[in-house]
Motif scaffolding. Structure first.
Motif, PDB file in Angstrom:
ATOM      1  N   CYS A  19      82.485 -71.760  60.865  1.00 19.56           N
ATOM      2  CA  CYS A  19      82.786 -70.661  61.741  1.00 19.56           C
ATOM      3  C   CYS A  19      84.028 -71.204  62.268  1.00 19.56           C
ATOM      4  O   CYS A  19      83.954 -72.318  63.229  1.00 19.56           O
ATOM      5  CB  CYS A  19      81.654 -70.561  62.823  1.00 19.56           C
ATOM      6  SG  CYS A  19      81.915 -69.295  64.134  1.00 19.56           S
ATOM      7  N   ALA A  20      85.037 -70.299  62.541  1.00 18.01           N
ATOM      8  CA  ALA A  20      86.181 -70.626  63.270  1.00 18.01           C
ATOM      9  C   ALA A  20      86.282 -69.628  64.494  1.00 18.01           C
ATOM     10  O   ALA A  20      85.881 -68.467  64.450  1.00 18.01           O
ATOM     11  CB  ALA A  20      87.314 -70.260  62.490  1.00 18.01           C
ATOM     12  N   CYS A  21      86.699 -69.999  65.822  1.00 15.78           N
ATOM     13  CA  CYS A  21      86.640 -69.362  66.935  1.00 15.78           C
ATOM     14  C   CYS A  21      87.904 -69.628  68.045  1.00 15.78           C
ATOM     15  O   CYS A  21      88.412 -70.864  67.796  1.00 15.78           O
ATOM     16  CB  CYS A  21      85.333 -69.757  67.550  1.00 15.78           C
ATOM     17  SG  CYS A  21      85.402 -68.575  69.291  1.00 15.78           S
ATOM     18  N   GLU A  22      88.352 -68.477  68.628  1.00 17.90           N
ATOM     19  CA  GLU A  22      89.525 -68.539  69.259  1.00 17.90           C
ATOM     20  C   GLU A  22      88.979 -69.501  70.722  1.00 17.90           C
ATOM     21  O   GLU A  22      87.837 -69.578  71.003  1.00 17.90           O
ATOM     22  CB  GLU A  22      90.050 -67.200  69.771  1.00 17.90           C
ATOM     23  CG  GLU A  22      91.368 -66.858  69.015  1.00 17.90           C
ATOM     24  CD  GLU A  22      92.631 -67.867  69.300  1.00 17.90           C
ATOM     25  OE1 GLU A  22      92.676 -68.353  70.301  1.00 17.90           O
ATOM     26  OE2 GLU A  22      93.251 -68.145  68.360  1.00 17.90           O
ATOM     27  N   LYS A  23      89.881 -69.892  71.541  1.00 19.03           N
ATOM     28  CA  LYS A  23      89.664 -70.647  72.742  1.00 19.03           C
ATOM     29  C   LYS A  23      89.878 -69.882  73.896  1.00 19.03           C
ATOM     30  O   LYS A  23      90.595 -68.584  73.853  1.00 19.03           O
ATOM     31  CB  LYS A  23      90.624 -71.705  72.942  1.00 19.03           C
ATOM     32  CG  LYS A  23      92.177 -71.648  72.382  1.00 19.03           C
ATOM     33  CD  LYS A  23      93.022 -70.510  73.117  1.00 19.03           C
ATOM     34  CE  LYS A  23      92.878 -70.567  74.732  1.00 19.03           C
ATOM     35  NZ  LYS A  23      93.645 -69.159  75.208  1.00 19.03           N
ATOM     36  N   PRO A  24      89.282 -70.056  74.966  1.00 13.38           N
ATOM     37  CA  PRO A  24      88.236 -71.044  74.997  1.00 13.38           C
ATOM     38  C   PRO A  24      86.900 -70.666  74.188  1.00 13.38           C
ATOM     39  O   PRO A  24      86.848 -69.416  74.251  1.00 13.38           O
ATOM     40  CB  PRO A  24      87.880 -70.972  76.496  1.00 13.38           C
ATOM     41  CG  PRO A  24      88.189 -69.708  76.964  1.00 13.38           C
ATOM     42  CD  PRO A  24      89.508 -69.362  76.103  1.00 13.38           C
ATOM     43  N   ILE A  25      86.294 -71.463  73.686  1.00 17.94           N
ATOM     44  CA  ILE A  25      85.161 -70.910  72.781  1.00 17.94           C
ATOM     45  C   ILE A  25      84.286 -70.041  73.339  1.00 17.94           C
ATOM     46  O   ILE A  25      83.312 -69.500  72.557  1.00 17.94           O
ATOM     47  CB  ILE A  25      84.566 -72.215  72.172  1.00 17.94           C
ATOM     48  CG1 ILE A  25      83.694 -73.239  73.064  1.00 17.94           C
ATOM     49  CG2 ILE A  25      85.450 -72.817  71.141  1.00 17.94           C
ATOM     50  CD1 ILE A  25      83.007 -74.179  72.267  1.00 17.94           C
ATOM     51  N   ALA A  26      84.123 -70.067  74.774  1.00 20.75           N
ATOM     52  CA  ALA A  26      82.908 -69.170  75.353  1.00 20.75           C
ATOM     53  C   ALA A  26      83.373 -69.073  76.923  1.00 20.75           C
ATOM     54  O   ALA A  26      84.410 -69.513  77.389  1.00 20.75           O
ATOM     55  CB  ALA A  26      81.784 -70.034  75.451  1.00 20.75           C
TER      56      ALA A  26
END
Length: 402
Positions: A100-107
């Motif tokens: 899984c790749a995710c944009e920042k901030p992650i949450a």
């Protein structure tokens, strides 16, 4: 021929375009060990993901992210939604055993970031966070120079990320609502420079003090036109300016500017500053790192160059040297793009990161270290500490922020 991997993109908008371009271009500039197939993009029904898919080269479109993430055809999930929607598809991907790749901030919250990092660690799946500025050749080269000891022991760091787009004329959008964005300039901008300085210096922040957070524009006009995931569109601005004062107002619940001081684990000190109303600064994203043997300086508005001061030279000839980092040789990534000093741009950072992700998924070493969910969680701890410091007007030890 390289093996293939099907990519699912969760979200559209500004980052959706950036990531789509990267997945579509990476095999043209590099020779990755896995060939990414742009399989399916997810968007809400009102976003008409089919139109996005056709424009940006995705084979399929979906309005059901849960089914898409769990599909056995998908090999990696890439998340570019607003911050509050990062955790659900990320956790679902991890539960399905998928990278899984995710944009920042992650949450949107520290608690969610911790849950995501712990889930990934427990499942032993690869995770990635798009701190794309690590892939600017000048930043990656600076990371190498510091590891080689070129500037000696680091004593001082200052970093700032300044923009000027959020004046009173800009209408209300998800970025101004804490429930959706988590924070304002702090999470959007300080996250990048915290990650970059951690990455280049190799240092970790131990304490935060002297933090201040301010919201200058407390309310903004609510309009119906969608921003398409970007900051704000020209159409939105026209509607906002044409309004005769009858529009409803939305309460801004995030910061416009955040500044704070830190102490690092080697005893060095530093400062961080993020603002969306720093007039005259469109995307002034930069830092300076001062060591006992020299200094390094970077500004993304001149992203192809790195400033270097060599304090070991005779005093009479010491001075800042501008290094062009878009020619071959020692500078990471650039040999895969254009001839020497044919400068590259913002989008190439994403393409280079897509390449490093594919290297990692194939069991090979990335060009420079990739941030994972735990790495991004550490950056989010610093963000949280700064806000606690601003609220409580006291020193905050990172060891107490979990």
């Amino acid at each position: 021929m390289a093996d293939k991997i099907n990519v699912a993109l969760i979200g559209q908008g500004f980052m959706g375009r950036s990531h789509s371009n990267a997945w579509g271009q990476v095999a043209k500039f590099f020779d990755p060990p896995l060939n990414p197939i742009m399989h399916t993009v997810y968007g809400m029904q009102g976003e008409n993901p089919q139109v996005f898919a056709e424009k940006w080269g995705w084979k399929n479109a979906s309005t059901d992210w849960d089914a898409l993430v769990k599909s056995p055809e998908i090999g990696i999930v890439d998340i570019v939604t607003p911050n509050f929607m990062h955790a659900p598809p990320a956790k679902a991907a991890i539960a399905a055993g998928k990278p899984c790749a995710c944009e920042k901030p992650i949450a949107g919250t520290l608690a969610e970031a911790r849950e995501m990092a712990e889930a990934a660690q427990k499942a032993k799946v690869d995770t990635f966070v798009w701190f794309n500025y690590r892939r600017a050749p000048a930043v990656a080269f600076a990371h190498q120079l510091v590891k080689q000891g070129v500037i000696g022991e680091i004593r001082h760091i200052r970093a700032s990320y300044l923009q000027d787009w959020a004046d009173e004329s800009v209408p209300f959008a998800w970025r101004f609502k804490k429930e959706l964005a988590g924070s304002g300039s702090h999470g959007d901008l300080n996250a990048h420079i915290i990650d970059m300085t951690r990455f280049v210096s190799g240092l970790e922040i131990e304490t935060v003090c002297g933090a201040i957070a301010e919201t200058f524009v407390k309310q903004r006009k609510i309009i119906e036109q969608d921003s398409g995931g970007g900051i704000v569109t020209d159409e939105q601005m026209r509607y906002a300016k044409a309004d005769a004062g009858t529009a409803k107002m939305g309460e801004v619940t995030v910061d416009d500017a955040v500044l704070f001081l830190v102490k690092y684990n080697n005893g060095a000190v530093g400062s961080y500053e993020a603002a969306r109303q720093a007039t005259g600064n469109q995307n002034a994203n930069g830092w300076e790192i001062n060591g006992t043997k020299g200094s390094l300086k970077f500004n993304f508005e001149s992203m192809n160059t790195l400033e270097y001061y060599d304090a070991t030279r005779p005093r009479g000839v010491q001075g800042w040297t501008t290094i062009m980092c878009t020619h071959g040789g020692d500078h990471p990534y650039v040999a895969n793009y254009w001839p020497d000093a044919h400068i590259i741009g913002y989008e190439h950072c994403f393409t280079s990161m897509a390449y490093d992700i594919l290297l990692k998924l194939a069991g090979k070493e990335p060009t420079v270290p990739l941030p994972d969910f735990n790495d991004a969680y550490q950056t989010q701890r610093v963000l949280e500490a700064a806000m606690l410091c601003a609220e409580e007007k006291r020193w905050i030890n990172l060891a107490d922020v979990k």
